[in-house]
Enzyme design. Structure first.
Site, PDB file in Angstrom:
ATOM      1  N   LYS A 199      13.907 -33.534 -24.983  1.00 61.00           N
ATOM      2  CA  LYS A 199      13.001 -34.123 -24.003  1.00 61.00           C
ATOM      3  C   LYS A 199      11.987 -34.984 -24.737  1.00 61.00           C
ATOM      4  O   LYS A 199      11.250 -34.502 -25.598  1.00 61.00           O
ATOM      5  CB  LYS A 199      12.291 -33.016 -23.218  1.00 61.00           C
ATOM      6  CG  LYS A 199      11.265 -33.555 -22.231  1.00 61.00           C
ATOM      7  CD  LYS A 199      10.696 -32.473 -21.357  1.00 61.00           C
ATOM      8  CE  LYS A 199       9.654 -33.032 -20.410  1.00 61.00           C
ATOM      9  NZ  LYS A 199       9.118 -31.977 -19.527  1.00 61.00           N
ATOM     10  N   LYS A 254      16.641 -35.991 -21.712  1.00 59.26           N
ATOM     11  CA  LYS A 254      15.705 -36.526 -20.724  1.00 59.26           C
ATOM     12  C   LYS A 254      14.687 -37.438 -21.380  1.00 59.26           C
ATOM     13  O   LYS A 254      14.134 -37.032 -22.408  1.00 59.26           O
ATOM     14  CB  LYS A 254      14.991 -35.338 -20.070  1.00 59.26           C
ATOM     15  CG  LYS A 254      13.889 -35.695 -19.106  1.00 59.26           C
ATOM     16  CD  LYS A 254      13.187 -34.438 -18.659  1.00 59.26           C
ATOM     17  CE  LYS A 254      12.074 -34.783 -17.703  1.00 59.26           C
ATOM     18  NZ  LYS A 254      11.341 -33.600 -17.315  1.00 59.26           N
TER      19      LYS A 254
END
Ligand code: PBG
Length: 329
Positions: A199, A254
């Site tokens: 992330k 992400k």
């Protein structure tokens, strides 16, 4: 004079049916996970920076879940927007057994036991500073180990409420192993972990922070002290490897669109199921450009999604989930 060439790749592009025949990547409703925002109210509240997306009241939430099943979307991810008066520096509202999230999850599972419910494991909906974890006593950093302890409690409470999969999105070190042990110790051997393994610190989360009200102050600690530097790619492989060793069932990259190379590398470096999160800013920028008349909305949307799958994602978290699934029918 025709060119004397044997290879004419255009032959496979001559008609729609030939193109369908040779198409390598096809998006299916089964590939989609629909993120839903909820809040404490009967009414829905539109999120200005995310056209068509609202913070849902309970009735609309249940309708959305029903619609997901009708559309063959297998899973929803629930994000609570907590009343600011209930937030504090340690996010204690996360541990109220009857808070908005736990009530919503248990209601969904009661009505739609087959729908896979995914919940975020992070403190940001509950903290007044908007960070995913606890701050050190002097407020100068987001503490790792004490945060992991509370995340374990959060994950167990989410499992108790009925979450099928918990998704640690905090990027603390060692949290996957700790959460796995905590779930197992509480008897939740079957609760899965979808880890936000790679992330990145991203400007593309802006509209989401509007949606859940987790904007962090300008002078605050930066999320780049725990989320990854967008410049790094080898580091993502390391994060993924660690999370899989620690017991993650599914890993997430992400954001998605600007990180297709990471999706591809993760796909090639491990055999775990791979999710990609097409985040709020990716969604909103397509809407914004379409509103200005600068991009064709549906074509851009569909291209953005097929690119993520082509890069190697097995599943995509996307705010477009329901509308694209509906159009696939
Ligand atoms: C935080 C969290 C974020 C998103 C999902 N979980 C934002 C953040 O890290 O600040 C972003 C999702 C999106 O932008 O759509 N735990």
């Amino acid at each position: 004079m025709p060119l004397e060439i044997l290879q004419r790749p255009r032959r496979n592009r001559r008609s729609d049916n030939i193109r369908r025949l040779v198409r390598e990547t096809v998006l299916r409703p089964e590939d989609l996970i629909w993120p839903l925002f909820i809040h404490e109210s009967k009414d829905d509240l539109a999120i200005e920076s995310m056209p068509g997306v609202s913070r849902l009241g309970e009735a609309s939430l249940l309708r959305a879940c029903e619609r997901a099943l009708e559309l063959h979307i297998p899973a929803v991810a629930i994000f609570p927007s907590i009343d600011p008066t209930l937030k504090n520096d340690v996010g204690s509202h996360a541990f109220e057994t009857s808070n908005l999230l736990y009530r919503a999850v248990s209601e969904i599972k009661k009505r739609f036991p087959n729908l896979v419910v995914i919940t975020d494991v992070a403190l940001d909906p509950y903290t007044d500073h908007g960070h995913d974890g606890l701050l050190s006593a002097d407020g100068s950093s987001v503490e790792n180990d004490s945060t992991v302890e509370v995340l374990c409690r959060l994950a167990v409470m989410e499992a108790q409420a009925g979450a099928d999969i918990v998704a640690p999105s905090d990027m603390m070190d060692g949290r996957i192993a700790s959460v796995r042990r905590a779930l197992d110790a509480a008897g939740f051997q079957q609760t899965g972990i979808m880890s936000y393994a790679a992330k990145y610190t991203s400007a593309y989360y802006g509209p989401f922070r509007d949606a859940v009200g987790s904007k962090i102050g300008k002078d605050a600690i930066s999320k780049s002290t725990y989320q990854m530097d967008p410049a790094n790619s080898r580091e993502a492989m390391r994060e993924v490897r660690l999370d899989l060793e620690e017991g993650a069932d599914i890993v997430i990259v992400k954001p998605a669109g600007a990180y297709l190379d990471i999706i591809r590398s993760v796909r090639q470096s491990c055999d775990a199921p791979l999710a990609a999160y097409q985040v709020s800013g990716e969604f909103s920028q397509i809407h914004a450009a379409a509103r200005l008349g600068w991009l064709d909305y549906k074509r851009t949307r569909d291209e953005s999604l097929v690119a993520i799958k082509r890069a190697g994602a097995d599943m995509i978290l996307t705010y477009f989930a329901a509308e694209v699934a509906a159009e696939m029918r």
